[in-house]
Design a protein around this motif. Structure first.
Motif: not given
Length: 326
Positions: A94-121
């Motif tokens: 989901a968008g919010e945990p992805a955002y936190q992971a990408f930005m390093g909010i309350e955790r180290p920044k992730t190095r995962l990548k986006i394959l596709t956006a699937i749908f708006s929520s």
């Protein structure tokens, strides 16, 4: 070099090196695991449609077969670490945990990548039609189901409520589920007054809307949306189109985010390229199979990604070839 756990290795790029002869051409199998969520939520429904469209398309490829293997998990908050550990190849997040992971909010920044956006929520509450609750403030002090423990839904609602000056675990009797599908029954039998969810094809909303007596949706007002986005600008203004659910005749404006298929960091560029080419070649089939999957397009992925460098390089190469990214 860090060794991948056996499960990730088993379903990764070269999980099956055996070749089958078909029409005189060798076709190697590429099996990739896809983490979804608990039964009863939107991610497993999308994951099955995604896998079906991808696998059917792959069978028509002349050079290789792609095989997507959906797997139930606890949702976004489990899929992220499983991807980082190499135990999943792809994962719905989901968008919010992805955002936190990408930005390093309350955790180290992730190095995962986006394959596709699937749908708006777009996020909403739903209550029984015969209830007295008509606004978010009406729900304060009452039992509200905020979603499965490992999903992104409770994170979205936490941001939304924080923007209104409310605390999810203090101002509400917050309920978190082991199974996403258990929520509607809790509202129907009175154990909770409302259910939080998101999206235009979310199973919990369908269950509530089709129940005897019907349902009522509660979203932030225009003033509340402005208040929320003033504090959390990454949340987007989104709309649930009319007739997305039984009895819902008018569009509903709310806030929310885009969900993604993320990839493990080590997914090779050529594999990501092939996945993107197969996926966006199957856009029509995926849209036919699942209405909310009509939003799974290359253009939407470019628009929804926080930045282009978060899109997998192999995917970005394909997007540049077809002219949707610079």
């Amino acid at each position: 070099m860090k060794r991948l756990p056996w499960l990730g290795l088993a379903v990764a790029l070269l999980a099956s090196a055996a070749a089958a002869q078909q029409g005189g051409h060798a076709i190697s199998t590429l099996a990739l695991s896809l983490g979804t969520a608990t039964p009863g939520g939107g991610f497993p429904v999308y994951g099955e449609a995604f896998a079906k469209a991808m696998n059917h398309k792959a069978m028509n490829d002349a050079d290789a077969q792609l095989k997507i293997l959906p797997r139930n998990t606890m949702g976004s908050n489990e899929n992220i670490p499983l991807l980082e550990q190499g135990e999943l190849d792809l994962g719905l997040v989901a968008g919010e945990p992805a955002y936190q992971a990408f930005m390093g909010i309350e955790r180290p920044k992730t190095r995962l990548k986006i394959l596709t956006a699937i749908f708006s929520s777009p996020g909403l509450f739903v209550v029984r039609q015969d209830s007295a609750y008509r606004s978010i403030r009406d729900l304060v002090g009452h039992a509200v189901v905020f979603g499965a423990k490992g999903s992104g839904l409770p994170i979205m609602s936490r941001y939304m409520l924080d923007g209104l000056g409310l605390k999810q675990d203090e101002d509400f009797e917050a309920i978190y589920l082991d199974r996403a599908g258990d929520g509607p029954a809790m509202v129907q039998d009175g154990r909770a007054v409302a259910l939080w969810g998101a999206g235009t094809g979310w199973p919990g909303f369908h269950a509530m809307a089709k129940a005897p007596g019907g349902a009522r949706f509660i979203a932030p007002s225009a003033e509340e949306i402005a208040q929320i986005r003033a504090k959390h600008s990454f949340l987007k203004l989104l709309t649930v189109p009319p007739n997305s659910y039984p009895g819902q005749s008018e569009a509903i404006a709310s806030i929310g985010s885009w969900s993604y298929v993320l990839t493990r960091e080590s997914l090779p560029d050529d594999v990501a390229y092939r996945l993107a080419k197969t996926l966006h070649g199957a856009e029509a089939a995926l849209c036919t199979a699942l209405a909310q999957a009509c939003e799974t397009t290359a253009a939407n992925t470019v628009a929804a990604a926080p930045s282009l460098d978060l899109i997998h390089p192999g995917v970005l190469r394909y997007f540049r070839e077809i002219g949707v990214a610079k």
